[in-house]
Design an enzyme around this catalytic site. Structure first.
Site, mmCIF file in Angstrom:
data_model
loop_
_atom_site.group_PDB
_atom_site.id
_atom_site.type_symbol
_atom_site.label_atom_id
_atom_site.label_comp_id
_atom_site.label_asym_id
_atom_site.label_seq_id
_atom_site.Cartn_x
_atom_site.Cartn_y
_atom_site.Cartn_z
ATOM 1 N N SER A 3 0.866 -1.174 0.000
ATOM 2 C CA SER A 3 0.000 0.000 0.000
ATOM 3 C C SER A 3 0.900 1.219 0.000
ATOM 4 O O SER A 3 2.092 1.122 0.331
ATOM 5 C CB SER A 3 -0.866 0.007 1.265
ATOM 6 O OG SER A 3 -1.409 1.289 1.530
ATOM 7 N N TYR A 37 -2.808 0.087 10.519
ATOM 8 C CA TYR A 37 -2.645 -0.296 9.121
ATOM 9 C C TYR A 37 -1.248 0.039 8.618
ATOM 10 O O TYR A 37 -0.590 -0.783 7.963
ATOM 11 C CB TYR A 37 -3.694 0.411 8.266
ATOM 12 C CG TYR A 37 -3.647 0.027 6.809
ATOM 13 C CD1 TYR A 37 -4.127 -1.209 6.387
ATOM 14 C CD2 TYR A 37 -3.127 0.894 5.848
ATOM 15 C CE1 TYR A 37 -4.088 -1.566 5.044
ATOM 16 C CE2 TYR A 37 -3.086 0.550 4.511
ATOM 17 C CZ TYR A 37 -3.567 -0.686 4.118
ATOM 18 O OH TYR A 37 -3.522 -1.042 2.791
#
Length: 270
Positions: free
Chosen positions: A143, A156
């Site tokens: 990501s 995250y």
């Protein structure tokens, strides 16, 4: 004929978003595609849509036995495994340190890391023997949060930084037999959900971010679709196109790394 014709590709989380786009792309490339998917409804949809072109196995990426069951079915079907793509993951909807209660932070950490980090590790463990035999590859979805703050909350972001370390270590341990790499997409149209511990299991990323908001922060000034990110995976999975890359993370961030201080992009008036 594609370099991936008859290659055996195993993708986790293939029922929606980037995972579904990867399933579509690798089938287009002529590969034999399998996926491990948590949702029974998505498994049924995959089977109905792709028929004999997909081996869709219902299972949980946090369960080694489910991975092993999927790998056994892949080897029965194809006789080999050429590439494992660890893709299934969850997001934290930017849940911040200050605003998240301590008890929720702890349970959310375990749930998110179980999926985003342990899920990759268990998949690598289950697939390693077959990939060593075929001298294949592993690819893990990262990501923009693997490079930058603000792509999620601390849970995250930490999980994606952990995944980069996992990629480097596995690339080291499995060389020279298996190439291990990562691809880090930026925000896109997706059904990515959050941890149940944070009350986010029914909330998708597009309920927190709008297409306009995503496009506005990207120097390339467009709202990415999952299919826009499949090319790097195809390149990394191909033995002919990727003989030399291992331990590499491709930052597919639509230009985030070159955002200017004064402007998102200098060529907006071109």
């Amino acid at each position: 004929m594609s370099d991936l014709h008859n290659e055996s590709i195993f993708i986790t989380g293939g029922g929606s978003g980037l995972g579904l786009a990867l399933v579509e792309r690798f089938i287009e490339e002529g590969a034999q595609v399998a996926t491990l998917e948590l949702s029974a409804a998505k498994v049924a949809s995959l089977r109905q849509r792709f028929g004999e072109h997909i081996l869709a196995v219902e299972g949980n990426v946090t369960c080694y036995a489910d991975y092993q069951r999927a790998v056994d079915q892949i080897l029965t079907r194809s006789g080999k495994l050429d590439c494992f793509i660890g893709n299934a993951g969850i997001w934290d909807h930017n849940a911040s340190l200050v605003n998240t209660p301590a008890e929720t932070l702890e349970t959310g950490f375990h749930e998110l890391f179980n999926v985003n980090v342990l899920g990759y590790l268990l998949g690598a463990k289950a697939c390693a023997p077959a990939l060593i035999s075929s001298e294949g590859s592993m690819i893990f979805t990262l990501s923009n949060a693997a490079w930058y703050p603000g792509g999620g909350g601390p849970l995250y972001t930490a999980s994606k930084h952990a995944a980069t370390g996992l990629i480097r270590q596995l690339a080291y341990e499995l060389a020279p037999k298996v190439r291990v790499n990562g691809v880090g997409p930026c925000g896109m149209a997706s059904d990515l959900r959050g941890p149940q511990a944070l009350g986010q299991s029914e909330t998708s990323i597009m309920q927190s971010l709008t297409p306009e908001k995503i496009a506005a922060i990207l120097p390339l000034q467009f709202f990415p679709q999952p299919a826009d990110f499949t090319g790097p995976y195809v390149m990394l999975a191909s033995r002919r196109n990727n003989r030399a890359l291992s331990g590499v993370m491709i930052n597919a961030d639509a230009g985030l790394a070159i955002r200017g201080i004064r402007h998102v992009a200098a060529g907006l008036d071109l």
